[in-house]
Enzyme design. Structure first.
Site, PDB file in Angstrom:
ATOM      1  N   HIS A 186       0.870  -1.188   0.000  1.00 38.76           N
ATOM      2  CA  HIS A 186       0.000   0.000   0.000  1.00 38.76           C
ATOM      3  C   HIS A 186       0.903   1.232   0.000  1.00 38.76           C
ATOM      4  CE1 HIS A 186       0.208   1.811   4.069  1.00 38.76           C
ATOM      5  NE2 HIS A 186       0.323   0.588   4.550  1.00 38.76           N
TER       6      HIS A 186
ATOM      7  N   ASP B 241      -0.365   4.529   0.175  1.00 37.66           N
ATOM      8  CA  ASP B 241      -0.887   5.701   0.889  1.00 37.66           C
ATOM      9  C   ASP B 241      -0.259   5.736   2.273  1.00 37.66           C
ATOM     10  OD1 ASP B 241      -2.388   3.329   1.499  1.00 37.66           O
ATOM     11  OD2 ASP B 241      -3.878   4.559   2.520  1.00 37.66           O
TER      12      ASP B 241
ATOM     13  N   ASP C  72       6.184   2.586   6.499  1.00 36.71           N
ATOM     14  CA  ASP C  72       4.757   2.271   6.322  1.00 36.71           C
ATOM     15  C   ASP C  72       4.176   3.123   5.215  1.00 36.71           C
ATOM     16  OD1 ASP C  72       2.311   1.100   6.830  1.00 36.71           O
ATOM     17  OD2 ASP C  72       1.785   2.479   8.437  1.00 36.71           O
TER      18      ASP C  72
ATOM     19  N   GLU D  22      -5.373   2.023   1.903  1.00 36.44           N
ATOM     20  CA  GLU D  22      -5.232   1.021   2.958  1.00 36.44           C
ATOM     21  C   GLU D  22      -5.312   1.650   4.329  1.00 36.44           C
ATOM     22  OE1 GLU D  22      -3.148  -1.541   5.938  1.00 36.44           O
ATOM     23  OE2 GLU D  22      -2.709   0.523   5.306  1.00 36.44           O
ATOM     24  N   GLU D  23      -4.721   2.812   4.503  1.00 34.71           N
ATOM     25  CA  GLU D  23      -4.734   3.438   5.818  1.00 34.71           C
ATOM     26  C   GLU D  23      -6.151   3.817   6.243  1.00 34.71           C
ATOM     27  OE1 GLU D  23      -2.419   3.302   7.767  1.00 34.71           O
ATOM     28  OE2 GLU D  23      -0.489   3.460   6.757  1.00 34.71           O
TER      29      GLU D  23
ATOM     30  N   GLU E 185       4.296  -5.099   3.893  1.00 27.85           N
ATOM     31  CA  GLU E 185       4.199  -4.322   5.135  1.00 27.85           C
ATOM     32  C   GLU E 185       5.434  -4.610   5.996  1.00 27.85           C
ATOM     33  OE1 GLU E 185       2.033  -2.171   6.455  1.00 27.85           O
ATOM     34  OE2 GLU E 185       0.012  -2.541   5.657  1.00 27.85           O
TER      35      GLU E 185
ATOM     36  N   HIS F 167       3.199   5.228  11.555  1.00 25.88           N
ATOM     37  CA  HIS F 167       2.364   6.306  12.104  1.00 25.88           C
ATOM     38  C   HIS F 167       3.102   7.147  13.150  1.00 25.88           C
ATOM     39  CE1 HIS F 167      -1.545   3.851  11.038  1.00 25.88           C
ATOM     40  NE2 HIS F 167      -0.615   3.812  10.097  1.00 25.88           N
TER      41      HIS F 167
END
Length: 470
Positions: free
Chosen positions: A77, A79, A110, A145-146, A178, A423
């Site tokens: 992913h 995003d 991430d 995805e987020e 991931e 994050h």
């Protein structure tokens, strides 16, 4: 297979992958705003000679290498979450920087680092003739995805595949890139997003007894949601805590899987209210609950747990417990509505696709997790990795909730970076990980033993809901 040559090829692309990753980091790409970064990825794939590069209707970028009918997919992913409080960052999160060891910036771990390794790992496959006869490689840069993990793959399976004459059964397995802290991950807890709405009646704040304060009602419920997460599971408490699912008494069929994944959790993540003014009693209050689900828990058991809380029952029809739906438009304008439920899944450790990654790691790097060691703890990867088993699970959720959780397509994880960086401010990833992952991706297709594939690769897989979500 010449494993030393694969490692040398991956090392030779370190500078290219580092620059590619820095280019992606420099393009802000929060969920639903990924247009710039997916076009940058498409340009890199085209430069490297991919056989086909395209976008689906949702805006996922998909690169193909090889001509066979069977598919091995690699998903990243691309995003990111936002940056939060900019004062928590030591440098510009989009300009970033690099040292000899790390790359700094939002999305490095991430999860755009995984995209860099996937794109170049597949290039190595082509250069070295490592794509087996009858196979092709599908490299996906997935969006949103987020916001709604797995929704991108719901779109791929239900919209993109049929439009292109592809059956999901053609996909032998998917590698998720991931971050895995140097490990090979075979599953993770599921999750769902629960909403609780409480009704009240407003009145003038000078005589609050005339009204019915929704915030006060919600205050009772909030304490019980907290108790559900924190309480033990013995008879000393009225509300038995979620830890009960680790006990065969409460989870006889799946307690061992639950112990592998870890207990479920719940926390209140948002709160809302309505009131005519600051001089009035609140006439509604709502909360969002982030619910992480372990083996043995289902979407309806989690909703029923909230409905059975003493205060929820006490306030009766004034309380509604429901599951969120997701319907934000993609960067293309496409809307794919789905429920905010993300099923738990675990592979058997003996599954052929899991073993392909294990065999590749053993052949390339040995049987222990590897990574960059640094005297500066801030840049050291190995303090997160030493002593941990090579094959393990994620703490957080991934697109695997749809790939394997919804559709039963075998999925397994190996990706650059660290979960702890996700994050967080001052996010970094390690150049060594980019190289390690590119090499492993390149080696895996040739080590996959299709003859060892069985129909029971899934050790645990939570069921879908009865909602008619296509």
């Amino acid at each position: 297979m010449n494993f030393e040559a694969i490692k040398q090829a991956a090392k030779g692309y370190e500078a290219n992958m580092s620059q590619f990753l820095r280019d992606m980091i420099a393009i802000p790409s929060e969920s639903c705003e990924e247009e710039g970064v997916v076009k940058r990825i498409a340009a890199e794939m085209e430069k490297l000679g991919y056989d086909k590069v395209e976008f689906d209707g949702l805006g996922n970028v998909i690169g193909w290498m090889g001509q066979g009918e069977k598919i091995i997919a690699i998903d990243s992913h691309i995003d990111t979450v936002g940056i939060g409080n900019i004062n928590n960052w030591e440098a510009d999160p989009y300009k970033g920087f690099e040292t000899d060891a790390v790359i700094y910036g939002r999305g490095g771990s991430d999860q755009e680092g995984g995209m860099a390794s996937a794109v170049y790992g597949t290039k190595i496959m082509k250069d070295m003739g490592l794509i087996p006869a009858g196979y092709k490689i599908m490299v996906v840069g997935s969006v949103q995805e987020e916001d709604c993990d797995g929704m991108c793959w719901q779109y791929i399976v239900n919209k993109y595949f049929p439009a292109n004459g592809i059956k999901k059964e053609q996909v032998e397995f998917v590698i998720s890139t991931e971050p895995t802290d140097g490990g090979i991950y075979r599953g993770h807890r599921g999750r769902m997003e629960i909403r609780v709405d409480v009704k009240g009646i407003s009145c003038h704040g000078s005589a609050p007894e005339r009204g019915d304060n929704a915030i006060y009602k919600m205050a009772d419920i909030l304490q019980e949601v907290r108790a559900l997460n924190e309480n033990p599971a013995d008879d000393s408490v009225e509300i038995k805590g979620l830890v009960k699912m680790l006990d065969p008494k409460y989870n006889p069929d799946h307690y061992e899987d639950a112990r592998f994944l870890g207990r479920g959790t719940c926390t209140t993540s948002q709160i809302f209210y309505t009131s005519p003014s600051r001089c009035a009693v609140a006439d509604s209050c709502s909360i969002s609950i982030d619910r992480r689900m372990t083996a043995g828990e289902t979407w309806d058991s989690c909703l029923e747990e909230i409905r059975q809380l003493p205060s929820v029952k006490k306030y009766g029809d004034d309380v509604k417990v429901s599951m969120y739906m997701y319907d934000r438009p993609a960067w293309t304008g496409e809307v794919y509505e789905t429920e905010c439920y993300f099923p738990t899944w675990i592979n058997k450790e003996s599954a052929a696709h899991v073993q392909a990654l294990v065999d590749a790691h053993h052949a390339l790097f040995g049987d222990k997790r590897i990574g960059h060691a640094d005297s500066d703890a801030k840049y050291d990867a190995m303090h997160l990795r030493e002593g941990r088993p090579l094959t393990d699970k994620w703490t957080f959720s991934t697109n695997g909730v749809a790939i394997q959780g919804r559709y039963g397509i075998p999925c397994v994880g190996f990706g650059p970076g660290a979960e702890s960086q996700a994050h967080a401010p001052n996010e970094i990833t390690w150049k060594q990980d980019l190289v390690t992952c590119a090499a492993l991706y390149a080696a895996v297709p040739g080590l996959y033993k299709e003859e060892n594939k069985t129909d029971d690769v899934t050790q645990f897989r939570a069921g879908k809901t009865n909602n008619d979500i296509k």
